[in-house]
Design an enzyme around this catalytic site. Structure first.
Site, PDB file in Angstrom:
ATOM      1  N   ASP A 112      15.224  75.225  -6.711  1.00  0.00           N
ATOM      2  CA  ASP A 112      15.972  75.761  -5.580  1.00  0.00           C
ATOM      3  C   ASP A 112      17.005  76.778  -6.071  1.00  0.00           C
ATOM      4  OD1 ASP A 112      16.690  76.051  -2.955  1.00  0.00           O
ATOM      5  OD2 ASP A 112      16.994  73.914  -2.576  1.00  0.00           O
ATOM      6  N   ASP A 151      14.412  77.116   5.811  1.00  0.00           N
ATOM      7  CA  ASP A 151      13.952  75.720   5.865  1.00  0.00           C
ATOM      8  C   ASP A 151      13.350  75.366   7.223  1.00  0.00           C
ATOM      9  OD1 ASP A 151      15.127  75.609   3.420  1.00  0.00           O
ATOM     10  OD2 ASP A 151      16.616  74.086   3.956  1.00  0.00           O
TER      11      ASP A 151
HETATM   12  C1  GLA Z   1      17.381  73.884   0.397  1.00  0.00           C
HETATM   13  C2  GLA Z   1      15.869  73.925   0.368  1.00  0.00           C
HETATM   14  C3  GLA Z   1      15.293  72.718   1.086  1.00  0.00           C
HETATM   15  C4  GLA Z   1      15.809  71.449   0.420  1.00  0.00           C
HETATM   16  C5  GLA Z   1      17.330  71.453   0.420  1.00  0.00           C
HETATM   17  C6  GLA Z   1      17.894  70.307  -0.398  1.00  0.00           C
HETATM   18  O1  GLA Z   1      17.890  74.043   1.695  1.00  0.00           O
HETATM   19  O2  GLA Z   1      15.375  75.098   0.949  1.00  0.00           O
HETATM   20  O3  GLA Z   1      13.899  72.737   1.059  1.00  0.00           O
HETATM   21  O4  GLA Z   1      15.310  71.364  -0.881  1.00  0.00           O
HETATM   22  O5  GLA Z   1      17.849  72.660  -0.138  1.00  0.00           O
HETATM   23  O6  GLA Z   1      19.270  70.268  -0.413  1.00  0.00           O
END
Ligand code: GLA
Length: 434
Positions: A158, A219
């Site tokens: 990430d 997301d």
């Molecule tokens: C980001 C990612 C998500 C998830 C969260 C975890 O928002 O895009 O897919 O992994 O972090 O905190």
């Protein structure tokens, strides 16, 4: 061959091939904790749903025992909030000792013993998005080695709390570090999602060389709005995204939320169908212990999965966008087959959409068609008008076999579908009116 020509050919070879770790030649499939279970660490009050060893063991058991694994759903992926707030005395990441008392290697063994794979999560900034220790540049080598030592099979990297310059260094460095461990570890990069997902900020040629999959966009959340927003972005930018995808390198529109709370059955079929058209990774984020039979049937649809997993690995595209709110998507498949999805953005009633295969660029005679969700077949000539009835925010999905000679056999290998695939009873087709 002339040396220059040879160099040119080998340069093409490098450009055409993905991260050289041999994994994920078709889009990866499995389960990922984040969307459904987030950063719930309250194991005292919410023992069934908190991020801990047992949650992953429960999901592994369901994958292995409820028919998922055989269909290809093999990854069990830990996301954020798994680690302890402190690294260990040797500077390594370590899991929260209360919530993962057996450690990660034990969990990896649990997966491997059952023919499953384990994925884990990290972040290339100072902290993960959930505030856990990150993997900044100086920690990349040690963390890659730790994951390999633990026998992890996939790593999602990430990008919270890192800047563009750090990402430019960090994502390729992690790719090298993972490769240097000698363990094939599928590498998921969130890099493009942090840079707006589009060139010139995002260099997809480079990404395809260093990552197996990448999150291009925001997301997913548990709502149809969110799914629709993702669909819009991916198909609006399809001309940029399609050429990048292929065996070992996939665009990732994020998890499947089928089986959660936000989607109707029609919307669930729409997500499954369009993720299959997109050659998207199929990571479910749902509760496999309590999933409804309807949602399970959609996620376990063999034909939809086969379309998603087509070995040619060509990402599909939107080919029609009607004013009426009907859209048509198409994906070329191996053996001269293809998939079509008719999708409705309407909110009134099932819409009777009239078209013909020739209007959808099919020009070579008659085609045998298998309706993926109603499991009926029909034969259509390219010139014949037909009508499909598409539900509001729903889809009709077709597998279209090669013209004339039909070779559906490999498609229904061993299943009872084999017979119905050859069954030409046109009257039995409720949603196609000839
Ligand atoms: C980001 C990612 C998500 C998830 C969260 C975890 O928002 O895009 O897919 O992994 O972090 O905190």
């Amino acid at each position: 061959m002339h040396l220059a020509a040879l160099l040119f050919v080998s340069a093409l070879f490098v450009a055409a091939f993905a991260l050289d770790n041999g994994v994920m030649r078709t889009p990866p499939m499995g389960w990922l904790a984040w969307e459904r279970f987030r950063c719930d660490i309250d194991c005292e009050h919410d023992p069934k749903n908190c991020i801990r060893q047992n949650l992953f063991i429960d999901m592994a058991d369901r994958l292995a025992e409820d028919g998922w694994r055989e269909l290809g759903y093999v990854y069990v992926n830990i996301d954020d909030c798994w680690s302890s707030m402190e690294r260990d005395e040797k500077g390594r990441l370590q899991p929260d000792p209360k919530r993962f008392p057996g450690g990660i290697p034990k969990l990896a063994r649990y997966m491997h013993d059952r023919g499953l794979k384990l994925g884990i999560y990290g972040d290339m900034g100072t902290h993960t998005c959930g505030g856990y220790p990150g993997t900044p540049l100086d920690k990349i080598t040690i963390d890659a080695q730790t994951f390999a030592d633990w026998e992890v099979d996939m790593f999602k990297f990430d990008g919270c709390y890192s800047n563009a310059t750090e990402q430019e260094q960090g994502y390729p460095l992690m790719s090298k570090a993972l490769n240097a461990t000698g363990r094939p570890i599928g590498y998921s990069c969130s890099w493009p999602a942090y840079q707006g997902g589009l060139p010139p900020k995002v260099n997809y040629t480079q990404l395809a060389k260093i990552c197996n999959l990448w999150r291009n966009y925001g997301d997913i959340q548990d709502s149809w709005d969110s799914v629709l927003n993702i669909i819009d972005w991916f198909f609006e930018n399809q001309d940029i995204l399609i050429p990048v995808a292929g065996p070992g390198r996939w665009n990732d529109p994020d998890m499947l939320i089928v089986g959660d709370f936000g989607l109707s059955m029609d919307q669930s079929r729409a997500q499954m169908a369009l993720w299959a058209i997109m050659a998207a990774p199929l990571f479910m984020s749902n509760d496999l212990r309590t999933i409804s039979s309807g949602a399970r049937r959609i996620l376990q649809n063999k034909i939809a999965i086969n379309i998603n997993q087509d070995p040619m690995g060509v990402q599909g595209r939107r080919i029609v966008k009607e004013k009426s709110g009907i859209e048509v998507f198409w994906r070329p498949l191996s053996n001269n087959a293809s998939a079509l999805v008719f999708f409705s953005r309407r909110s009134d009633m099932p819409y009777r959409y009239r078209t013909s295969l020739s209007r959808l660029n099919y020009t070579t005679g008659s085609y045998k068609i298998f309706d993926v969700f109603s499991e009926k077949t029909v034969t259509l000539k390219d010139s014949t008008d037909f009508v499909v009835s598409v539900n509001p925010s729903g889809v009709v999905m077709w597998y279209v076999s090669a013209p004339a000679e039909l070779n559906l056999r490999q498609f229904y290998r061993g299943g009872k579908l084999q017979r119905s695939a050859y069954d030409d009873d046109e009257n039995a087709i409720p949603r196609v009116f000839l």
